[in-house]
Design a protein around this motif. Structure first.
Motif, PDB file in Angstrom:
ATOM      1  N   ALA A  64     -31.955-120.297 -39.062  1.00 24.09           N
ATOM      2  CA  ALA A  64     -31.554-119.407 -37.975  1.00 24.09           C
ATOM      3  C   ALA A  64     -31.222-118.016 -38.521  1.00 24.09           C
ATOM      4  CB  ALA A  64     -30.354-119.991 -37.230  1.00 24.09           C
ATOM      5  N   GLN A  65     -30.492-117.971 -39.632  1.00 25.65           N
ATOM      6  CA  GLN A  65     -30.201-116.673 -40.245  1.00 25.65           C
ATOM      7  C   GLN A  65     -31.484-115.960 -40.670  1.00 25.65           C
ATOM      8  OE1 GLN A  65     -26.862-117.793 -43.220  1.00 25.65           O
ATOM      9  NE2 GLN A  65     -26.412-115.713 -42.536  1.00 25.65           N
ATOM     10  N   ALA A  66     -32.377-116.705 -41.295  1.00 27.78           N
ATOM     11  CA  ALA A  66     -33.609-116.102 -41.804  1.00 27.78           C
ATOM     12  C   ALA A  66     -34.465-115.534 -40.683  1.00 27.78           C
ATOM     13  CB  ALA A  66     -34.399-117.131 -42.606  1.00 27.78           C
ATOM     14  N   VAL A  67     -34.628-116.309 -39.608  1.00 32.37           N
ATOM     15  CA  VAL A  67     -35.503-115.841 -38.528  1.00 32.37           C
ATOM     16  C   VAL A  67     -34.880-114.655 -37.801  1.00 32.37           C
ATOM     17  CG1 VAL A  67     -34.715-117.196 -36.528  1.00 32.37           C
ATOM     18  CG2 VAL A  67     -37.148-116.776 -36.850  1.00 32.37           C
ATOM     19  N   LEU A  68     -33.550-114.639 -37.723  1.00 31.05           N
ATOM     20  CA  LEU A  68     -32.862-113.532 -37.060  1.00 31.05           C
ATOM     21  C   LEU A  68     -32.889-112.272 -37.923  1.00 31.05           C
ATOM     22  CD1 LEU A  68     -31.091-112.536 -34.695  1.00 31.05           C
ATOM     23  CD2 LEU A  68     -29.102-113.455 -35.911  1.00 31.05           C
ATOM     24  N   GLU A  69     -32.572-112.423 -39.199  1.00 32.65           N
ATOM     25  CA  GLU A  69     -32.489-111.261 -40.093  1.00 32.65           C
ATOM     26  C   GLU A  69     -33.869-110.679 -40.409  1.00 32.65           C
ATOM     27  OE1 GLU A  69     -29.822-109.802 -41.142  1.00 32.65           O
ATOM     28  OE2 GLU A  69     -28.198-111.238 -40.758  1.00 32.65           O
ATOM     29  N   SER A  70     -34.902-111.542 -40.419  1.00 32.03           N
ATOM     30  CA  SER A  70     -36.238-111.082 -40.833  1.00 32.03           C
ATOM     31  C   SER A  70     -37.173-110.812 -39.673  1.00 32.03           C
ATOM     32  CB  SER A  70     -36.881-112.131 -41.748  1.00 32.03           C
ATOM     33  OG  SER A  70     -37.280-113.273 -41.000  1.00 32.03           O
ATOM     34  N   GLY A  71     -36.710-111.051 -38.422  1.00 33.53           N
ATOM     35  CA  GLY A  71     -37.608-110.900 -37.285  1.00 33.53           C
ATOM     36  C   GLY A  71     -38.762-111.885 -37.382  1.00 33.53           C
ATOM     37  N   ALA A  72     -38.416-113.148 -37.719  1.00 25.88           N
ATOM     38  CA  ALA A  72     -39.419-114.208 -37.894  1.00 25.88           C
ATOM     39  C   ALA A  72     -40.439-113.842 -38.982  1.00 25.88           C
ATOM     40  CB  ALA A  72     -40.126-114.525 -36.581  1.00 25.88           C
ATOM     41  N   LEU A  77     -38.188-105.306 -43.924  1.00 23.47           N
ATOM     42  CA  LEU A  77     -37.510-105.800 -45.110  1.00 23.47           C
ATOM     43  C   LEU A  77     -38.166-107.083 -45.629  1.00 23.47           C
ATOM     44  CD1 LEU A  77     -35.096-105.096 -46.916  1.00 23.47           C
ATOM     45  CD2 LEU A  77     -33.666-106.542 -45.450  1.00 23.47           C
ATOM     46  N   ALA A  78     -38.588-107.947 -44.693  1.00 27.00           N
ATOM     47  CA  ALA A  78     -39.241-109.205 -45.081  1.00 27.00           C
ATOM     48  C   ALA A  78     -40.638-108.943 -45.632  1.00 27.00           C
ATOM     49  CB  ALA A  78     -39.310-110.145 -43.883  1.00 27.00           C
ATOM     50  N   LYS A  79     -41.373-108.077 -44.990  1.00 26.90           N
ATOM     51  CA  LYS A  79     -42.760-107.831 -45.399  1.00 26.90           C
ATOM     52  C   LYS A  79     -42.864-107.080 -46.721  1.00 26.90           C
ATOM     53  CE  LYS A  79     -45.239-107.934 -40.969  1.00 26.90           C
ATOM     54  NZ  LYS A  79     -46.101-107.156 -40.047  1.00 26.90           N
ATOM     55  N   VAL A  80     -42.021-106.075 -46.898  1.00 28.50           N
ATOM     56  CA  VAL A  80     -42.127-105.222 -48.084  1.00 28.50           C
ATOM     57  C   VAL A  80     -41.325-105.780 -49.259  1.00 28.50           C
ATOM     58  CG1 VAL A  80     -41.735-102.909 -49.014  1.00 28.50           C
ATOM     59  CG2 VAL A  80     -42.488-103.194 -46.641  1.00 28.50           C
ATOM     60  N   ALA A  81     -40.150-106.361 -48.964  1.00 30.39           N
ATOM     61  CA  ALA A  81     -39.237-106.776 -50.039  1.00 30.39           C
ATOM     62  C   ALA A  81     -39.035-108.280 -50.128  1.00 30.39           C
ATOM     63  CB  ALA A  81     -37.882-106.088 -49.853  1.00 30.39           C
ATOM     64  N   ASN A  82     -39.705-109.057 -49.277  1.00 28.90           N
ATOM     65  CA  ASN A  82     -39.517-110.520 -49.248  1.00 28.90           C
ATOM     66  C   ASN A  82     -38.059-110.901 -49.010  1.00 28.90           C
ATOM     67  OD1 ASN A  82     -42.138-111.688 -49.617  1.00 28.90           O
ATOM     68  ND2 ASN A  82     -42.098-110.991 -51.743  1.00 28.90           N
ATOM     69  N   ASN A  83     -37.294-109.990 -48.433  1.00 24.61           N
ATOM     70  CA  ASN A  83     -35.880-110.237 -48.171  1.00 24.61           C
ATOM     71  C   ASN A  83     -35.738-110.766 -46.744  1.00 24.61           C
ATOM     72  OD1 ASN A  83     -33.089-110.036 -47.636  1.00 24.61           O
ATOM     73  ND2 ASN A  83     -32.864-108.297 -49.033  1.00 24.61           N
ATOM     74  N   HIS A  84     -35.465-112.063 -46.610  1.00 21.76           N
ATOM     75  CA  HIS A  84     -35.403-112.700 -45.294  1.00 21.76           C
ATOM     76  C   HIS A  84     -33.979-112.864 -44.789  1.00 21.76           C
ATOM     77  CE1 HIS A  84     -39.649-114.411 -44.654  1.00 21.76           C
ATOM     78  NE2 HIS A  84     -39.716-113.523 -45.625  1.00 21.76           N
ATOM     79  N   PHE A  85     -32.983-112.400 -45.539  1.00 25.13           N
ATOM     80  CA  PHE A  85     -31.598-112.608 -45.120  1.00 25.13           C
ATOM     81  C   PHE A  85     -30.801-111.312 -45.061  1.00 25.13           C
ATOM     82  CE2 PHE A  85     -33.105-116.620 -46.753  1.00 25.13           C
ATOM     83  CZ  PHE A  85     -32.650-117.529 -45.805  1.00 25.13           C
ATOM     84  N   GLY A  86     -31.466-110.199 -45.217  1.00 31.63           N
ATOM     85  CA  GLY A  86     -30.780-108.917 -45.101  1.00 31.63           C
ATOM     86  C   GLY A  86     -29.706-108.690 -46.142  1.00 31.63           C
ATOM     87  N   ILE A  87     -29.848-109.312 -47.316  1.00 32.04           N
ATOM     88  CA  ILE A  87     -28.820-109.184 -48.348  1.00 32.04           C
ATOM     89  C   ILE A  87     -28.959-107.835 -49.056  1.00 32.04           C
ATOM     90  CG2 ILE A  87     -27.891-110.145 -50.492  1.00 32.04           C
ATOM     91  CD1 ILE A  87     -28.746-112.878 -49.571  1.00 32.04           C
ATOM     92  N   LYS A  88     -27.870-107.100 -49.085  1.00 26.49           N
ATOM     93  CA  LYS A  88     -27.859-105.788 -49.723  1.00 26.49           C
ATOM     94  C   LYS A  88     -27.635-105.931 -51.226  1.00 26.49           C
ATOM     95  CE  LYS A  88     -26.345-103.558 -45.469  1.00 26.49           C
ATOM     96  NZ  LYS A  88     -25.299-102.769 -44.771  1.00 26.49           N
ATOM     97  N   CYS A  89     -27.828-104.844 -51.949  1.00 25.38           N
ATOM     98  CA  CYS A  89     -27.817-104.907 -53.417  1.00 25.38           C
ATOM     99  C   CYS A  89     -26.463-105.338 -53.972  1.00 25.38           C
ATOM    100  CB  CYS A  89     -28.195-103.555 -53.998  1.00 25.38           C
ATOM    101  SG  CYS A  89     -29.913-103.095 -53.672  1.00 25.38           S
ATOM    102  N   HIS A  90     -25.398-104.693 -53.566  1.00 28.66           N
ATOM    103  CA  HIS A  90     -24.080-104.899 -54.162  1.00 28.66           C
ATOM    104  C   HIS A  90     -24.132-104.499 -55.634  1.00 28.66           C
ATOM    105  CE1 HIS A  90     -22.537-106.818 -50.522  1.00 28.66           C
ATOM    106  NE2 HIS A  90     -23.673-107.486 -50.466  1.00 28.66           N
TER     107      HIS A  90
END
Length: 354
Positions: A64-72, A77-90
Motif C-alpha cells: 500500500a505504501q509503495a503503490v501510494l508513494e510511487s503512483g503504482a 521518482l519510481a521511474k527515474v530513481a527506482n524509489n518506490h517509497f519516497g525515502i529521502k536521502c538523510h
C-alpha cells in the motif's frame, strides 16, 4: 501569525486532496486506476512477502505504501530513481541521489539500481530507526495499527496518510498477502534449490533451522554431502554418526566438533543437527534477522554460521540471555547502543489465523 495561517492552509489542502483521492479509490473497480494498482500488486507481491518474512513488515502495508508513494510505479521518482517509497536521502545516505521538488524545492531522494533495492532499503529504514520501533509491537495482521503508527512516527506529512493506506488495503484485499502460507500465493518456487535438496536428503532437518545462505560444495570419499553456509563448511548429523567418527573423517580433534558448533563437550548430538567442520565467522552476510517462534541464540548462530559469542556481542546482549519472538537481531554490524528491543511483541508470520 503568517506561519500559522500558512500551516493551516497546507493542512487544508492535504485534507481536500486526501478526501479526493479516497473518493477515487472508492469508484468502481473496473476503472483504470484500480487496474493499474492491481497490476502493480501482482508484479511485486512476492517481493513484499519475502521482505515480510525476513523483516516483519506486513506485506499489505508495504504494498500500500509503495503503490501510494510511487503512483503504482508510474511516478517520476519510481521511474527515474527506482524509489518506490519516497525515502529521502538523510545524512547517512552514501548512495546515488535524485533531486526533485517535494515539501521544499530540490529535495534529495535516494536512488536505487533496482526496485528490489528500494524494497529492501524500506525494510532496513523502518527496522533500523528508533522512531519506528513501536511499529513492531503491533500484530502483523493489524494493518490499521501499522497505518496509524507510520503516521505517528512521522513517515508522511499528509494527515490522511493512514486512511489512504487502509482504503487501498481494503479495496484490493491486500491482507491476503499477509498470510504467506496461503494456497492462493505462488511464493514458493517448484524448482529444487540447495535448501530444498538438503531437507530432502535429511528428513530430520527442520526447514526453520535451515542455514540462510548455503551451497552444496562436494561429496566426501565416504559419500557424505558437504555444504557451505556463510563460507563455512558443514554437514548434517546422521543416525549412525558419532563425534569421534566425524572427527576422524575430516581429520579433526573430537573437541573441535564441539568448539566449532558452540557446544559443551557433554552435549548429545542428534540426527538432523547442523555440524560445522570448521570455525564459524564473526558476522553474517545478511544484515538482520527477525526472531521467530522456537528460536534461540544458538539455533540462530548455527543458521547463519556466526560464532555464538560474536552474535551476542553484535547485539549487545549478555551471554546466555535469549531474545524474544519478533525482536530484530543484528548479524553484520554492531547494534547501535541507543537501540533496545521492545520487551514484548506479537509476531505471528508463521502462525496465520485460521
Amino acid at each position: 501569525m503568517r506561519n500559522r495561517i500558512l500551516l493551516r492552509a497546507i493542512a487544508l489542502i492535504f485534507t481536500i486532496l486526501g478526501q479526493f483521492y479516497l473518493k477515487i479509490l472508492a469508484q468502481d473497480t473496473n476503472n483504470t486506476g484500480f487496474q493499474m494498482r492491481e497490476a502493480y500488486f501482482q508484479k511485486y507481491k512476492d517481493l513484499a512477502i519475502r521482505e515480510m518474512m525476513e523483516y516483519g513488515i506486513p506485506a499489505s502495508i508495504k504494498l500500500a505504501q509503495a503503490v501510494l508513494e510511487s503512483g503504482a510505479g508510474n511516478g517520476e521518482l519510481a521511474k527515474v530513481a527506482n524509489n518506490h517509497f519516497g525515502i529521502k536521502c538523510h545524512k547517512e545516505w552514501t548512495g546515488d541521489k535524485f533531486y526533485k521538488d517535494d515539501d521544499s524545492t530540490k529535495e534529495c531522494f535516494r536512488k536505487y539500481n533496482s526496485v528490489e533495492e528500494s524494497y529492501r532499503d524500506h525494510s532496513l529504514f523502518l527496522r533500523s530507526r528508533e522512531r519506528y520501533s513501536n511499529l513492531f509491537r503491533f500484530d502483523i495482521y493489524d494493518y490499521k495499527a501499522w497505518a496509524y503508527g507510520l503516521k505517528s512516527a512521522g513517515y508522511a506529512t499528509n494527515p490522511n496518510y493512514p486512511q489512504l493506506l487502509i482504503k487501498i488495503i481494503e479495496e484490493h484485499q491486500l491482507t491476503r498477502f499477509d498470510h504467506p502460507l496461503s494456497d492462493t500465493l505462488s511464493f514458493t518456487s517448484a524448482s529444487v534449490s540447495p535448501s530444498n535438496q538438503i531437507i530432502e536428503d535429511n528428513n530430520n532437518l527442520d526447514s526453520h533451522e535451515m542455514p540462510g545462505n548455503l551451497t552444496i560444495i562436494k561429496t566426501s570419499k565416504e559419500g557424505r554431502k558437504i555444504y557451505k553456509n556463510n563460507d563455512v563448511k558443514f554437514i548434517v548429523y546422521q543416525t549412525d554418526d558419532t563425534p569421534v567418527k566425524i572427527a576422524q573423517e575430516f581429520d579433526l580433534y573430537t573437541w573441535q566438533i564441539f568448539e566449532f558448533n558452540d557446544l559443551e563437550l557433554e552435549t548429545e548430538l542428534k540426527p538432523g543437527d547442523i555440524i560445522y567442520i570448521e570455525k564459524k565467522k564473526r558476522k553474517a552476510k545478511e544484515d538482520f534477522y527477525v526472531v521467530k517462534p522456537g528460536d534461540n541464540m544458538h539455533k540462530i548462530s548455527q543458521k547463519f554460521g556466526i560464532q555464538l559469542h560474536h552474535l551476542y556481542d553484535l547485539n549487545r546482549m549478555n551471554f546466555g540471555t535469549e531474545p524474544q519472538q519478533g525482536d530484530t537481531l543484528w548479524l553484520n554490524k554492531k547494534k547501535p547502543a541507543d537501540m533496545q528491543n521492545p520487551s514484548s511483541r506479537i509476531f505471528r508470520i508463521f502462525n496465520p489465523k485460521n
